[in-house]
Enzyme design. Structure first.
Site, PDB file in Angstrom:
ATOM      1  N   LYS A  22       0.843  -1.209   0.000  1.00  0.00           N
ATOM      2  CA  LYS A  22       0.000   0.000   0.000  1.00  0.00           C
ATOM      3  C   LYS A  22       0.875   1.254   0.000  1.00  0.00           C
ATOM      4  O   LYS A  22       0.656   2.168  -0.790  1.00  0.00           O
ATOM      5  CB  LYS A  22      -0.894  -0.008   1.241  1.00  0.00           C
ATOM      6  CG  LYS A  22      -1.566   1.318   1.525  1.00  0.00           C
ATOM      7  CD  LYS A  22      -2.498   1.277   2.713  1.00  0.00           C
ATOM      8  CE  LYS A  22      -1.868   1.687   4.021  1.00  0.00           C
ATOM      9  NZ  LYS A  22      -1.551   3.115   4.161  1.00  0.00           N
ATOM     10  N   ASN A  23       1.864   1.268   0.869  1.00  0.00           N
ATOM     11  CA  ASN A  23       2.637   2.503   1.033  1.00  0.00           C
ATOM     12  C   ASN A  23       3.614   2.760  -0.113  1.00  0.00           C
ATOM     13  O   ASN A  23       4.203   3.830  -0.199  1.00  0.00           O
ATOM     14  CB  ASN A  23       3.383   2.491   2.377  1.00  0.00           C
ATOM     15  CG  ASN A  23       2.433   2.709   3.538  1.00  0.00           C
ATOM     16  OD1 ASN A  23       1.243   2.951   3.336  1.00  0.00           O
ATOM     17  ND2 ASN A  23       2.948   2.613   4.749  1.00  0.00           N
ATOM     18  N   ARG A  94      -4.705  10.729   4.061  1.00  0.00           N
ATOM     19  CA  ARG A  94      -3.619  11.703   4.109  1.00  0.00           C
ATOM     20  C   ARG A  94      -2.679  11.580   2.901  1.00  0.00           C
ATOM     21  O   ARG A  94      -2.142  12.574   2.403  1.00  0.00           O
ATOM     22  CB  ARG A  94      -2.862  11.468   5.411  1.00  0.00           C
ATOM     23  CG  ARG A  94      -1.685  12.348   5.635  1.00  0.00           C
ATOM     24  CD  ARG A  94      -1.019  11.963   6.953  1.00  0.00           C
ATOM     25  NE  ARG A  94       0.345  12.410   7.008  1.00  0.00           N
ATOM     26  CZ  ARG A  94       0.716  13.625   7.370  1.00  0.00           C
ATOM     27  NH1 ARG A  94      -0.182  14.512   7.712  1.00  0.00           N
ATOM     28  NH2 ARG A  94       1.985  13.964   7.385  1.00  0.00           N
ATOM     29  N   CYS A 118      -6.072  13.397  12.519  1.00  0.00           N
ATOM     30  CA  CYS A 118      -6.587  12.051  12.429  1.00  0.00           C
ATOM     31  C   CYS A 118      -6.383  11.365  13.758  1.00  0.00           C
ATOM     32  O   CYS A 118      -5.784  11.918  14.666  1.00  0.00           O
ATOM     33  CB  CYS A 118      -5.942  11.271  11.295  1.00  0.00           C
ATOM     34  SG  CYS A 118      -4.320  10.715  11.695  1.00  0.00           S
ATOM     35  N   ARG A 123      -0.416  14.964  12.880  1.00  0.00           N
ATOM     36  CA  ARG A 123       0.184  14.685  11.567  1.00  0.00           C
ATOM     37  C   ARG A 123       0.148  15.869  10.601  1.00  0.00           C
ATOM     38  O   ARG A 123      -0.552  15.841   9.587  1.00  0.00           O
ATOM     39  CB  ARG A 123      -0.485  13.466  10.915  1.00  0.00           C
ATOM     40  CG  ARG A 123      -0.365  12.223  11.757  1.00  0.00           C
ATOM     41  CD  ARG A 123      -1.008  11.035  11.101  1.00  0.00           C
ATOM     42  NE  ARG A 123      -0.144  10.381  10.149  1.00  0.00           N
ATOM     43  CZ  ARG A 123      -0.515   9.360   9.398  1.00  0.00           C
ATOM     44  NH1 ARG A 123      -1.727   8.903   9.473  1.00  0.00           N
ATOM     45  NH2 ARG A 123       0.325   8.799   8.558  1.00  0.00           N
ATOM     46  N   PRO A 124       0.886  16.917  10.890  1.00  0.00           N
ATOM     47  CA  PRO A 124       0.901  18.077   9.997  1.00  0.00           C
ATOM     48  C   PRO A 124       1.659  17.802   8.692  1.00  0.00           C
ATOM     49  O   PRO A 124       2.240  16.741   8.523  1.00  0.00           O
ATOM     50  CB  PRO A 124       1.609  19.141  10.828  1.00  0.00           C
ATOM     51  CG  PRO A 124       2.430  18.392  11.816  1.00  0.00           C
ATOM     52  CD  PRO A 124       1.770  17.055  12.025  1.00  0.00           C
ATOM     53  N   ASP A 126       3.836  20.328   7.543  1.00  0.00           N
ATOM     54  CA  ASP A 126       4.746  21.481   7.515  1.00  0.00           C
ATOM     55  C   ASP A 126       6.077  21.196   6.809  1.00  0.00           C
ATOM     56  O   ASP A 126       6.609  22.066   6.123  1.00  0.00           O
ATOM     57  CB  ASP A 126       4.980  22.028   8.937  1.00  0.00           C
ATOM     58  CG  ASP A 126       5.389  20.954   9.928  1.00  0.00           C
ATOM     59  OD1 ASP A 126       5.001  19.788   9.730  1.00  0.00           O
ATOM     60  OD2 ASP A 126       6.097  21.269  10.900  1.00  0.00           O
ATOM     61  N   ASP A 306       4.312   1.048  12.115  1.00  0.00           N
ATOM     62  CA  ASP A 306       3.102   0.387  11.609  1.00  0.00           C
ATOM     63  C   ASP A 306       2.948  -1.037  12.151  1.00  0.00           C
ATOM     64  O   ASP A 306       1.892  -1.649  11.966  1.00  0.00           O
ATOM     65  CB  ASP A 306       3.102   0.367  10.070  1.00  0.00           C
ATOM     66  CG  ASP A 306       2.797   1.742   9.492  1.00  0.00           C
ATOM     67  OD1 ASP A 306       2.388   2.640  10.260  1.00  0.00           O
ATOM     68  OD2 ASP A 306       2.969   1.921   8.274  1.00  0.00           O
ATOM     69  N   ARG A 398      -8.845  -0.394   4.675  1.00  0.00           N
ATOM     70  CA  ARG A 398      -7.999   0.605   4.011  1.00  0.00           C
ATOM     71  C   ARG A 398      -6.654   0.010   3.615  1.00  0.00           C
ATOM     72  O   ARG A 398      -6.047   0.457   2.634  1.00  0.00           O
ATOM     73  CB  ARG A 398      -7.732   1.781   4.962  1.00  0.00           C
ATOM     74  CG  ARG A 398      -8.911   2.690   5.167  1.00  0.00           C
ATOM     75  CD  ARG A 398      -8.501   3.899   5.962  1.00  0.00           C
ATOM     76  NE  ARG A 398      -7.269   4.447   5.409  1.00  0.00           N
ATOM     77  CZ  ARG A 398      -6.406   5.204   6.079  1.00  0.00           C
ATOM     78  NH1 ARG A 398      -6.625   5.504   7.329  1.00  0.00           N
ATOM     79  NH2 ARG A 398      -5.327   5.663   5.490  1.00  0.00           N
TER      80      ARG A 398
HETATM   81  C1  UD1 Z   1       4.013   7.058   6.084  1.00  0.00           C
HETATM   82  C2  UD1 Z   1       3.180   5.817   5.948  1.00  0.00           C
HETATM   83  C3  UD1 Z   1       2.587   5.387   7.294  1.00  0.00           C
HETATM   84  C4  UD1 Z   1       3.708   5.262   8.326  1.00  0.00           C
HETATM   85  C5  UD1 Z   1       4.570   6.519   8.361  1.00  0.00           C
HETATM   86  C6  UD1 Z   1       5.776   6.396   9.267  1.00  0.00           C
HETATM   87  C7  UD1 Z   1       2.330   6.025   3.704  1.00  0.00           C
HETATM   88  C8  UD1 Z   1       1.170   6.218   2.799  1.00  0.00           C
HETATM   89  N1  UD1 Z   1       2.102   6.060   4.998  1.00  0.00           N
HETATM   90  O1  UD1 Z   1       3.140   8.098   6.520  1.00  0.00           O
HETATM   91  O2  UD1 Z   1       1.944   4.128   7.134  1.00  0.00           O
HETATM   92  O3  UD1 Z   1       3.120   5.086   9.612  1.00  0.00           O
HETATM   93  O4  UD1 Z   1       5.052   6.824   7.036  1.00  0.00           O
HETATM   94  O5  UD1 Z   1       6.543   5.289   8.919  1.00  0.00           O
HETATM   95  O6  UD1 Z   1       3.434   5.769   3.242  1.00  0.00           O
HETATM   96  N2  UD1 Z   1       5.306  14.990  10.405  1.00  0.00           N
HETATM   97  C9  UD1 Z   1       5.311  16.331  10.689  1.00  0.00           C
HETATM   98  N3  UD1 Z   1       5.279  17.217   9.640  1.00  0.00           N
HETATM   99  C10 UD1 Z   1       5.259  16.821   8.339  1.00  0.00           C
HETATM  100  C11 UD1 Z   1       5.266  15.428   8.052  1.00  0.00           C
HETATM  101  C12 UD1 Z   1       5.291  14.539   9.110  1.00  0.00           C
HETATM  102  O7  UD1 Z   1       5.332  16.737  11.849  1.00  0.00           O
HETATM  103  O8  UD1 Z   1       5.234  17.669   7.437  1.00  0.00           O
HETATM  104  C13 UD1 Z   1       5.333  14.006  11.516  1.00  0.00           C
HETATM  105  C14 UD1 Z   1       4.053  13.175  11.558  1.00  0.00           C
HETATM  106  O9  UD1 Z   1       3.045  13.835  12.293  1.00  0.00           O
HETATM  107  C15 UD1 Z   1       4.526  11.905  12.217  1.00  0.00           C
HETATM  108  C16 UD1 Z   1       5.966  11.768  11.725  1.00  0.00           C
HETATM  109  O10 UD1 Z   1       6.356  13.061  11.294  1.00  0.00           O
HETATM  110  O11 UD1 Z   1       4.529  12.051  13.611  1.00  0.00           O
HETATM  111  C17 UD1 Z   1       6.147  10.756  10.615  1.00  0.00           C
HETATM  112  O12 UD1 Z   1       5.373  11.118   9.507  1.00  0.00           O
HETATM  113  P1  UD1 Z   1       5.742  10.688   8.017  1.00  0.00           P
HETATM  114  O13 UD1 Z   1       7.033   9.948   7.998  1.00  0.00           O
HETATM  115  O14 UD1 Z   1       5.619  11.888   7.154  1.00  0.00           O
HETATM  116  O15 UD1 Z   1       4.577   9.675   7.704  1.00  0.00           O
HETATM  117  P2  UD1 Z   1       3.612   9.614   6.456  1.00  0.00           P
HETATM  118  O16 UD1 Z   1       4.387   9.839   5.206  1.00  0.00           O
HETATM  119  O17 UD1 Z   1       2.410  10.437   6.695  1.00  0.00           O
END
Ligand code: UD1
Length: 419
Positions: A22-23, A94, A118, A123-124, A126, A306, A398
């Site tokens: 999926k990812n 997301r 969520c 999960r921003p 930024d 995960d 999902r």
């Molecule tokens: C992806 C995976 C998800 C997995 C996660 C971490 C997909 C579709 N989903 O999610 O299954 O749990 O990686 O391995 O691939 N964060 C910020 N600001 C940002 C982006 C992230 O603060 O702009 C924080 C998030 O809130 C979270 C952490 O960084 O606490 C990790 O997020 P991120 O690695 O970006 O995860 P996703 O890409 O959303």
């Protein structure tokens, strides 16, 4: 809303096959927006999130066909005529936010609804936005939408945290800045990022260093269509290995990406399990009563967040005390109260859960709070004594393809009920 009825305690056996990731698939589908012409993707899992991404691409004007039985999806993004990804879709997933980078790269503008909060924390986005503006885009937020616009330039983008999504979005945004070099420092190293880079490179992109903390993208004028096969899902594979361990059933898991499961396998061996492999076939010989272990979730190659929830279900039946600390998300413990309803002894203190193992969980009515919490409850229910009812199965749908068919094939008693 569907629910699962599970009769626990049945020994399972047999072979189960891991589906496409999926990812990996979600960012690869977003990356098809970079390409003019028809792309054929294989090993695409038939999941709710994949169907949502299909709708996002169609809303933008792409032609998408999904042969669900064959796990083949074809996408033609030549016809894209909109750069707006609406709230109705982005709020449910997301990962829809991943269309921002490719739209910006190809059309110089993207308008994507701000993903809401969520159930596993705020999960921003930024890091994504800071990177786009460092790359030369103007980024505005208004009426719940993010509008990014402008001609991008190369340079160095440093991530404060190795965010998976931000790394992917930047890679895609940078791929069409013809002649410019973009370097991502402190990039995420997840295998799905390598899969995305491999797909993009098959289409003529020039991405190097994917899978390391320094990814370099040499921009090219355009990409051309190329067929691609999505890698197997390491999180599903890990969940199935844990299923074998928690039900004390020696299962064989095929098409498992063993090379990406190191942190999980190390901990499961520390618990006392024997895990062997023949190429991509994993054979699990579960220990009768596992030893408790200490786990800290971290970005790859650390223990994957995960798999934190399914691992907690398993450790709930271990000998002694285990500790799991969550190092990626602020609040990813929705499964704890539900596991406690099943007789688990878990105390949460900030980011750390202390689990005192019990010999056996007991069936109970429980509720899936998110995707991986749902998987954790399915595992717990299959191992428990008695019957369980798991509500809000839509979370599980999902991210796990045909889960109940796979489980029934292994001998599980699981039934989907509507309403
Ligand atoms: C992806 C995976 C998800 C997995 C996660 C971490 C997909 C579709 N989903 O999610 O299954 O749990 O990686 O391995 O691939 N964060 C910020 N600001 C940002 C982006 C992230 O603060 O702009 C924080 C998030 O809130 C979270 C952490 O960084 O606490 C990790 O997020 P991120 O690695 O970006 O995860 P996703 O890409 O959303």
């Amino acid at each position: 809303m569907d629910k699962f009825l599970i009769e626990g305690g049945r020994p399972l056996n047999g072979v189960v096959t891991v589906s496409g990731s999926k990812n990996s698939c979600l960012p690869i589908l977003a990356a098809t927006l970079l390409v003019e012409g028809q792309i054929r993707l294989e090993n695409v899992p038939d999941l709710m999130d994949v169907r949502t991404m299909k709708r996002v691409l169609e809303t933008l004007g792409a032609k998408v066909e999904f042969l669900r039985e064959q796990n083949i999806m074809t996408v033609d993004a030549s016809t894209v005529n909109s750069v707006v990804a609406p709230y109705e879709l982005v709020k449910t997933m997301r990962a829809s936010f991943l269309v921002m980078g490719p739209l910006l790269a190809r059309f110089g503008r993207a308008e994507v609804s701000l993903p809401g909060g969520c159930s596993i924390g705020p999960r921003p986005v930024d890091y994504h936005l800071k990177a786009f503006s460092e790359m030369g885009a103007t980024v505005d937020i208004g009426h719940g939408n993010i509008i990014a616009e402008g001609k991008l330039k190369g340079g160095i983008v440093h991530l404060d945290f190795p965010s998976v999504g931000a790394t992917e979005n930047i890679m895609m945004a940078a791929s069409l800045i013809d002649g410019a070099v973009t370097v991502i420092e402190n990039a995420a190293r997840e295998p799905e990022i390598v899969d995305l880079a491999n797909f993009m490179n098959a289409c003529g992109a020039r991405v190097t260093g994917a899978g390391t903390a320094r990814v370099e993208i040499h921009g090219v004028l355009s990409l051309r269509p190329s067929p691609y096969r999505v890698m197997p899902d390491r999180i599903e594979a890990g969940t199935l290995i844990l299923l074998s361990c928690i039900t004390r059933s020696p299962l064989m898991i095929q098409q498992a990406p063993l090379e990406h499961l190191g942190a999980l396998l190390e901990k499961l061996r520390e618990c006392g399990n024997v895990i062997r492999n023949q190429k991509d076939l994993i054979l699990v010989e579960p220990v009768e009563r596992p030893r408790g272990v200490q786990i800290a979730t971290r970005p790859h190659p650390g223990f994957p967040t995960d798999l934190q929830a399914p691992m907690m279900s398993y450790l709930a039946t271990a000998e002694g005390v285990s500790v799991i600390s969550e190092g990626v998300y602020e609040n990813r413990f929705l499964h704890i109260p539900e596991l406690c309803r099943m007789g688990a002894k878990i105390i949460l203190d900030g980011h750390q859960a202390q689990i005192t193992g019990v010999p056996r969980l007991l069936g109970a009515p429980v509720m899936a709070g998110d995707l991986r919490a749902g998987a954790a409850l399915v595992l717990a229910a299959l191992s428990a004594k008695g019957n369980s009812e798991i509500q809000r199965v839509y979370h599980i749908d999902r991210g796990y393809e045909r889960l109940e068919q796979k489980l029934i094939h292994l001998g599980a008693q699981i039934q989907r009920m509507q309403g």
